[in-house]
Design a protein around this motif. Structure first.
Motif, PDB file in Angstrom:
ATOM      1  N   LYS A  25     -29.551 -64.428 -32.043  1.00 24.18           N
ATOM      2  CA  LYS A  25     -29.390 -65.677 -30.999  1.00 24.18           C
ATOM      3  C   LYS A  25     -28.501 -65.211 -29.812  1.00 24.18           C
ATOM      4  CE  LYS A  25     -30.115 -70.213 -33.454  1.00 24.18           C
ATOM      5  NZ  LYS A  25     -31.071 -70.563 -32.618  1.00 24.18           N
ATOM      6  N   ALA A  26     -27.490 -64.125 -30.300  1.00 20.05           N
ATOM      7  CA  ALA A  26     -26.634 -63.478 -29.348  1.00 20.05           C
ATOM      8  C   ALA A  26     -27.283 -62.353 -28.686  1.00 20.05           C
ATOM      9  CB  ALA A  26     -25.336 -63.090 -29.822  1.00 20.05           C
ATOM     10  N   GLY A  27     -28.362 -61.898 -29.195  1.00 19.32           N
ATOM     11  CA  GLY A  27     -29.208 -61.086 -28.516  1.00 19.32           C
ATOM     12  C   GLY A  27     -28.491 -59.436 -28.830  1.00 19.32           C
ATOM     13  N   ALA A  28     -27.967 -59.190 -30.011  1.00 20.27           N
ATOM     14  CA  ALA A  28     -27.518 -58.171 -30.352  1.00 20.27           C
ATOM     15  C   ALA A  28     -28.438 -56.933 -30.454  1.00 20.27           C
ATOM     16  CB  ALA A  28     -26.806 -58.189 -31.726  1.00 20.27           C
ATOM     17  N   THR A  29     -28.018 -55.730 -30.621  1.00 19.75           N
ATOM     18  CA  THR A  29     -28.885 -54.704 -30.317  1.00 19.75           C
ATOM     19  C   THR A  29     -29.060 -53.936 -32.045  1.00 19.75           C
ATOM     20  OG1 THR A  29     -27.785 -53.727 -28.479  1.00 19.75           O
ATOM     21  CG2 THR A  29     -29.055 -52.112 -29.869  1.00 19.75           C
ATOM     22  N   LYS A  30     -30.428 -53.865 -32.237  1.00 18.67           N
ATOM     23  CA  LYS A  30     -30.762 -53.389 -33.792  1.00 18.67           C
ATOM     24  C   LYS A  30     -30.484 -52.081 -33.929  1.00 18.67           C
ATOM     25  CE  LYS A  30     -35.048 -56.946 -33.787  1.00 18.67           C
ATOM     26  NZ  LYS A  30     -36.319 -57.041 -33.696  1.00 18.67           N
ATOM     27  N   MET A  31     -30.230 -51.772 -35.046  1.00 21.18           N
ATOM     28  CA  MET A  31     -29.629 -50.381 -35.357  1.00 21.18           C
ATOM     29  C   MET A  31     -30.398 -50.041 -36.663  1.00 21.18           C
ATOM     30  SD  MET A  31     -27.235 -50.256 -33.110  1.00 21.18           S
ATOM     31  CE  MET A  31     -26.104 -48.777 -33.336  1.00 21.18           C
ATOM     32  N   ASP A  32     -30.155 -48.554 -36.935  1.00 22.98           N
ATOM     33  CA  ASP A  32     -30.870 -48.146 -37.916  1.00 22.98           C
ATOM     34  C   ASP A  32     -30.112 -47.881 -39.238  1.00 22.98           C
ATOM     35  OD1 ASP A  32     -33.155 -47.446 -36.431  1.00 22.98           O
ATOM     36  OD2 ASP A  32     -32.772 -45.433 -36.244  1.00 22.98           O
ATOM     37  N   ARG A  33     -29.734 -49.239 -40.001  1.00 24.53           N
ATOM     38  CA  ARG A  33     -29.245 -49.555 -41.222  1.00 24.53           C
ATOM     39  C   ARG A  33     -27.706 -49.126 -40.881  1.00 24.53           C
ATOM     40  NH1 ARG A  33     -31.093 -46.428 -46.213  1.00 24.53           N
ATOM     41  NH2 ARG A  33     -29.078 -47.280 -47.178  1.00 24.53           N
ATOM     42  N   PRO A  34     -26.844 -49.758 -40.328  1.00 27.59           N
ATOM     43  CA  PRO A  34     -25.566 -49.461 -39.941  1.00 27.59           C
ATOM     44  C   PRO A  34     -24.654 -49.793 -41.389  1.00 27.59           C
ATOM     45  CG  PRO A  34     -26.257 -51.284 -38.656  1.00 27.59           C
ATOM     46  CD  PRO A  34     -27.457 -51.000 -39.557  1.00 27.59           C
ATOM     47  N   ALA A  79     -38.648 -55.796 -42.890  1.00 20.89           N
ATOM     48  CA  ALA A  79     -37.470 -55.894 -42.745  1.00 20.89           C
ATOM     49  C   ALA A  79     -37.246 -57.323 -42.324  1.00 20.89           C
ATOM     50  CB  ALA A  79     -37.006 -54.935 -41.567  1.00 20.89           C
ATOM     51  N   PRO A  80     -36.145 -58.084 -42.728  1.00 20.92           N
ATOM     52  CA  PRO A  80     -35.937 -59.532 -42.386  1.00 20.92           C
ATOM     53  C   PRO A  80     -35.690 -59.993 -40.997  1.00 20.92           C
ATOM     54  CG  PRO A  80     -34.071 -58.378 -43.704  1.00 20.92           C
ATOM     55  CD  PRO A  80     -34.969 -57.644 -43.756  1.00 20.92           C
ATOM     56  N   ASN A  81     -35.550 -59.035 -40.380  1.00 19.75           N
ATOM     57  CA  ASN A  81     -34.907 -59.212 -38.906  1.00 19.75           C
ATOM     58  C   ASN A  81     -36.125 -59.102 -37.826  1.00 19.75           C
ATOM     59  OD1 ASN A  81     -34.235 -59.474 -36.242  1.00 19.75           O
ATOM     60  ND2 ASN A  81     -32.389 -57.951 -36.340  1.00 19.75           N
ATOM     61  N   THR A  82     -36.657 -60.312 -37.609  1.00 20.55           N
ATOM     62  CA  THR A  82     -37.930 -60.336 -36.727  1.00 20.55           C
ATOM     63  C   THR A  82     -37.677 -60.793 -35.536  1.00 20.55           C
ATOM     64  OG1 THR A  82     -38.119 -62.689 -37.517  1.00 20.55           O
ATOM     65  CG2 THR A  82     -39.240 -60.840 -38.967  1.00 20.55           C
ATOM     66  N   SER A  83     -36.547 -60.676 -34.995  1.00 21.63           N
ATOM     67  CA  SER A  83     -36.155 -61.164 -33.672  1.00 21.63           C
ATOM     68  C   SER A  83     -36.693 -60.291 -32.655  1.00 21.63           C
ATOM     69  CB  SER A  83     -34.274 -61.346 -33.709  1.00 21.63           C
ATOM     70  OG  SER A  83     -33.849 -60.224 -33.710  1.00 21.63           O
ATOM     71  N   GLY A  84     -36.475 -60.926 -31.573  1.00 26.00           N
ATOM     72  CA  GLY A  84     -37.036 -59.795 -30.068  1.00 26.00           C
ATOM     73  C   GLY A  84     -35.721 -59.066 -29.656  1.00 26.00           C
ATOM     74  N   ASN A  85     -34.775 -58.932 -30.345  1.00 33.12           N
ATOM     75  CA  ASN A  85     -33.758 -58.294 -29.879  1.00 33.12           C
ATOM     76  C   ASN A  85     -33.989 -56.690 -29.678  1.00 33.12           C
ATOM     77  OD1 ASN A  85     -32.613 -60.835 -30.002  1.00 33.12           O
ATOM     78  ND2 ASN A  85     -31.086 -60.079 -31.617  1.00 33.12           N
ATOM     79  N   GLU A  86     -33.195 -56.092 -28.706  1.00 35.65           N
ATOM     80  CA  GLU A  86     -33.424 -54.688 -28.430  1.00 35.65           C
ATOM     81  C   GLU A  86     -32.962 -54.223 -29.779  1.00 35.65           C
ATOM     82  OE1 GLU A  86     -30.837 -53.687 -25.233  1.00 35.65           O
ATOM     83  OE2 GLU A  86     -32.117 -55.049 -23.754  1.00 35.65           O
ATOM     84  N   TYR A  87     -33.365 -52.579 -29.891  1.00 39.11           N
ATOM     85  CA  TYR A  87     -33.103 -51.962 -30.973  1.00 39.11           C
ATOM     86  C   TYR A  87     -32.043 -50.516 -30.636  1.00 39.11           C
ATOM     87  CZ  TYR A  87     -34.265 -48.655 -34.666  1.00 39.11           C
ATOM     88  OH  TYR A  87     -34.143 -47.645 -35.604  1.00 39.11           O
ATOM     89  N   ASP A 103     -23.938 -53.829 -41.006  1.00 36.33           N
ATOM     90  CA  ASP A 103     -24.941 -54.852 -41.875  1.00 36.33           C
ATOM     91  C   ASP A 103     -26.129 -53.712 -42.251  1.00 36.33           C
ATOM     92  OD1 ASP A 103     -26.833 -56.645 -43.060  1.00 36.33           O
ATOM     93  OD2 ASP A 103     -26.674 -57.992 -41.528  1.00 36.33           O
ATOM     94  N   ASP A 104     -26.022 -53.235 -43.458  1.00 36.08           N
ATOM     95  CA  ASP A 104     -26.774 -52.169 -43.988  1.00 36.08           C
ATOM     96  C   ASP A 104     -28.319 -52.707 -44.425  1.00 36.08           C
ATOM     97  OD1 ASP A 104     -27.855 -49.862 -44.857  1.00 36.08           O
ATOM     98  OD2 ASP A 104     -26.865 -49.896 -46.779  1.00 36.08           O
ATOM     99  N   GLU A 105     -29.116 -52.769 -43.328  1.00 33.86           N
ATOM    100  CA  GLU A 105     -30.533 -53.124 -43.428  1.00 33.86           C
ATOM    101  C   GLU A 105     -31.244 -52.682 -42.071  1.00 33.86           C
ATOM    102  OE1 GLU A 105     -33.238 -55.923 -46.319  1.00 33.86           O
ATOM    103  OE2 GLU A 105     -31.785 -56.956 -45.091  1.00 33.86           O
ATOM    104  N   ARG A 106     -32.574 -52.125 -42.268  1.00 36.22           N
ATOM    105  CA  ARG A 106     -33.032 -51.755 -41.179  1.00 36.22           C
ATOM    106  C   ARG A 106     -33.011 -52.776 -39.845  1.00 36.22           C
ATOM    107  NH1 ARG A 106     -38.662 -51.543 -43.731  1.00 36.22           N
ATOM    108  NH2 ARG A 106     -37.593 -53.161 -45.037  1.00 36.22           N
ATOM    109  N   PHE A 107     -32.864 -52.349 -38.919  1.00 27.74           N
ATOM    110  CA  PHE A 107     -32.830 -53.340 -37.386  1.00 27.74           C
ATOM    111  C   PHE A 107     -31.470 -54.431 -37.436  1.00 27.74           C
ATOM    112  CE2 PHE A 107     -37.537 -52.186 -38.189  1.00 27.74           C
ATOM    113  CZ  PHE A 107     -37.488 -51.420 -37.299  1.00 27.74           C
ATOM    114  N   GLU A 108     -30.737 -54.113 -38.431  1.00 26.38           N
ATOM    115  CA  GLU A 108     -29.560 -55.060 -38.136  1.00 26.38           C
ATOM    116  C   GLU A 108     -28.352 -54.588 -37.434  1.00 26.38           C
ATOM    117  OE1 GLU A 108     -29.610 -58.073 -39.213  1.00 26.38           O
ATOM    118  OE2 GLU A 108     -31.539 -57.816 -40.557  1.00 26.38           O
ATOM    119  N   TYR A 109     -27.233 -55.187 -37.322  1.00 34.00           N
ATOM    120  CA  TYR A 109     -26.269 -55.200 -36.361  1.00 34.00           C
ATOM    121  C   TYR A 109     -24.815 -54.580 -36.875  1.00 34.00           C
ATOM    122  CZ  TYR A 109     -29.563 -58.681 -34.724  1.00 34.00           C
ATOM    123  OH  TYR A 109     -30.671 -59.314 -34.271  1.00 34.00           O
ATOM    124  N   LEU A 110     -24.075 -54.330 -35.635  1.00 32.68           N
ATOM    125  CA  LEU A 110     -22.794 -53.711 -35.774  1.00 32.68           C
ATOM    126  C   LEU A 110     -21.723 -55.100 -35.398  1.00 32.68           C
ATOM    127  CD1 LEU A 110     -22.839 -50.400 -34.091  1.00 32.68           C
ATOM    128  CD2 LEU A 110     -22.326 -50.695 -36.648  1.00 32.68           C
TER     129      LEU A 110
END
Length: 690
Positions: free
Chosen positions: A482-491, A32-40, A383-390
């Motif tokens: 950077k904003a600390g968004a919450t990681k989601m399951d393929r929104p 998954a391209p999101n390697t940030s440490g943001n919450e899931y 954003d339809d990918e693993r661990f992406e955002y709303l």
């Protein structure tokens, strides 16, 4: 309630390897391209449900609080009807009163008893004047530019605004997400495609605008070929770039040094219909079209490309051999010109479609607007990918309701001015109790919480430290990190209910959830190895779409109803249709949520499901139809007397080809398998589901 079928295939989401190759470039088989440490945010829910089942089983003479605020269940006097049993008494919710279709693997569109269906239009049927009838053995790019495109997805139906039209005619707009060349061309050589095949692929992408006409006595629809409003938009149609990032250096190429003109649109998934009469189209898995990321020398540029899932050398379709813009070593910024929301005026065949940069750049699944009380559009996006955002966009301009030219021109600027936000969700239970076990927290025996919308940019002003506004719009994923968004399951699709204003987000699945080195559970999000997905329900503070905060709770956790980790809005689980991998959503006039699925992991073919969102039947899922072999359910529209669906990629199974078809739909043996639009209606002429 229903016998589930043996699970088919081994790819995530139940899809074939062929679908993964051609639709999204094997996204789930790469990191998954999101390697940030943001919450899931994607796995809380299942924990709640297994614990809920335990509480029910042990509730003798006591009271159990139900999940998601659905009320309390208690044991009563001998012979009394429990609150849960009472929910199943009487009729299903209005709009959902049909006999549910059983899970199946039949090679056809299966509809409820008493309902009929017809194919509205197939891939390759002529829609423009001068376009020839479809001949699969004599395909040309010129012909395809005038014919209905491939792999139809999102659908919109709009009233026909002209004197010759009447209540029988409407304007249908369809997305064409991607092409599957091995099913399009006999003898296709994936290692050595021809230029003509590549150009046919370009022409089969994009959008179609087609006038359709209904029959008087049924919900059947047929296309009206060669109507003056019919239109094709392809991968080579000129587009305008608008909004705050238009002209950015990150959008400039040798062919467009001003960064304001783009050729074409790619991988259009779902979309939306605006209150001012236009349609919106989300560019999703655009990374797969661009070659040679691994050869990029500029490390910062490569890092940004990789954050958008660009990788590797040559592409599946090899388009880079025929046009340098698909080679990032030759046109480094061309990928930045895709991944936007596109706005189209379907009533003006001569108008240029526009890419709206104020809505950010990511893998847009859809974009369905609603209006604030003072008339400003708000658009929710996934954003339809693993661990992406709303995301959410709130316009700063009000819609005009007039029909003058000035009103129309004003409304075509609404999505260029406003603020782009990303979502952060938090729970309200003791942290040590959110351990991934599925056990309900002790505070209120439910998983719920609050959320806030974090501003990313407003016009030319960035709200993200270290990024300019242009960078926020072009590299929106990085801004979300950077904003600390919450990681989601393929929104995927995120839409507000027209009746209640509550917002529903389909989270399709994420089998990486909780894997080694991946994000763990939090109260906002569900199961480890999440195969089946879930639906989250949001309520904006004060029911104001422009609010900066919201509350959330679980509505559905999908899967086998016999699995204790599933949940259906509090409705008895033995009385629902099993559902897996929710994708696109829509609503009927009664407020019911309708869900199409993408990659059923329960073994049945994909389908379309209706579910009540309010009242004592809240959470009752009822299956309305199923798809042919390997097809995905897309583009659902639910009107009073008809349901429309896109039957996407039928027969797209591993090893299938023109010579070895895996489906005989829609035209039977010996014919090409063709993605198509289908209309379903009641045979007695009555309303759907009443």
């Amino acid at each position: 309630m229903r016998k589930l079928l043996t699970v088919l295939g081994s790819h995530p989401g139940g899809r074939s390897a062929m679908t993964c190759r051609y639709r999204c470039g094997d996204a789930c088989f790469h990191e998954a391209p999101n390697t940030s440490g943001n919450e899931y945010a994607g796995d809380v829910i299942a924990r709640a449900l297994s614990r809920r089942a335990v509480l029910r089983a042990g509730a003798v003479g006591g009271t159990v609080v139900a999940v998601a605020g659905t009320g309390a269940c208690s044991s009563g006097p001998a012979g009394a009807v429990s609150a849960e049993e009472a929910k199943t008494k009487g009729k299903p919710a209005k709009g959902l009163r049909f006999t549910p279709v059983e899970p199946n693997t039949d090679d056809k569109v299966t509809v409820p008893e008493g309902y009929g269906q017809n194919v509205v239009i197939r891939w390759g049927e002529p829609i423009l004047r001068g376009a020839p009838d479809f001949d699969p053995e004599k395909q040309t790019a010129k012909a395809q530019k005038g014919q209905f495109g491939y792999n139809n997805d999102f659908l919109s139906l709009l009233p026909l605004k002209e004197q010759e039209g009447d209540e029988k005619r409407q304007l249908m707009v369809a997305n064409h997400e991607y092409t599957d060349e091995v099913l399009m061309f006999a003898g296709y050589d994936a290692d050595d495609p021809t230029r003509e095949q590549a150009e046919i692929g370009w022409a089969a992408h994009g959008l179609s605008v087609v006038v359709v006409e209904g029959e008087k006595k049924s919900g059947a629809l047929k296309a009206v070929p060669r109507h003056r409003l019919n239109r094709r938009v392809t991968a080579t149609t000129p587009f305008e770039v608008t909004g705050p990032a238009a002209g950015s250096k990150w959008l400039r190429t040798s062919a467009d040094p001003g960064g304001r003109k783009v050729l074409g649109t790619l991988n259009n998934c779902a979309g939306g219909t605006t209150p001012w009469g236009t349609t919106l189209h989300g560019e999703e898995n655009v990374d797969q079209y661009f070659a040679n990321t691994d050869e990029v020398k500029d490390e910062e540029h490569k890092k940004r490309l990789q954050r958008y899932a660009l990788k590797g050398t040559d592409t599946e379709r090899k388009w880079e051999r025929f046009d340098d813009r698909f080679d990032v070593t030759k046109e480094p910024y061309e990928p930045h010109r895709f991944g936007w929301v596109v706005e189209l005026d379907p009533y003006d065949p001569d108008s240029a479609p526009r890419k709206r940069t104020a809505l950010g750049r990511f893998k847009h699944e859809a974009a369905q607007p609603r209006l604030t009380s003072d008339g400003r559009p708000v658009v929710y996006m996934g954003d339809d990918e693993r661990f992406e955002y709303l995301y959410k966009f709130v316009s700063s301009k009000r819609m005009r309701r007039g029909d003058s030219r000035a009103d129309k021109e004003h409304n075509m600027t609404l999505l260029d001015h406003g603020t782009l936000y990303v979502a952060k969700l938090t729970g309200d239970s003791p942290e040590d109790e959110i351990d991934g076990s599925g056990e309900l927290p002790s505070d209120d025996h439910e998983f719920d919480g609050k959320g806030k919308w974090i501003p990313l940019a407003t016009g030319d002003d960035s709200h993200v430290k270290g990024m300019t506004a242009e960078e926020v719009y072009v590299f929106t994923r990085i801004a979300g990190d950077k904003a600390g968004a919450t990681k989601m399951d393929r929104p995927e699709d995120v839409e507000p209910s027209p009746r209640t204003g509550r917002v529903y987000a389909a989270l399709t699945n994420n089998t990486d959830r909780g894997a080694a080195g991946k994000a763990g559970p939090d109260e906002a999000n569900p199961r480890k190895g999440n195969k089946h997905g879930q639906v989250l329900e949001f309520t904006e503070k004060g029911d104001d779409p422009a609010a900066r905060s919201f509350s959330w709770r679980l509505f559905l956790v999908c899967g086998d109803p016999e699995d204790p980790s599933t949940y259906f809005g509090g409705f008895p689980k033995d009385q629902v249709s099993p559902i897996s991998c929710p994708d696109n959503v829509t609503f009927d006039d009664y407020g019911n949520l309708w869900l199409s699925t993408d990659g059923n992991e329960l073994g049945s073919h994909d389908g379309l499901f209706g579910v009540a969102t309010a009242g004592r039947r809240r959470g009752e899922v009822r299956q309305f139809l199923t798809m042919p072999n390997a097809a995905e359910t897309c583009g659902p529209i639910v009107q009073d007397r008809r349901v429309l669906v896109s039957v996407q990629h039928p027969g797209e199974e591993d090893g299938a080809s023109v010579e070895k078809p895996a489906s005989q739909w829609p035209d039977g043996p010996g014919e090409y398998v063709r993605p198509s639009v289908v209309s379903v209606w009641r045979k007695d002429g009555g309303d759907i589901g009443v």
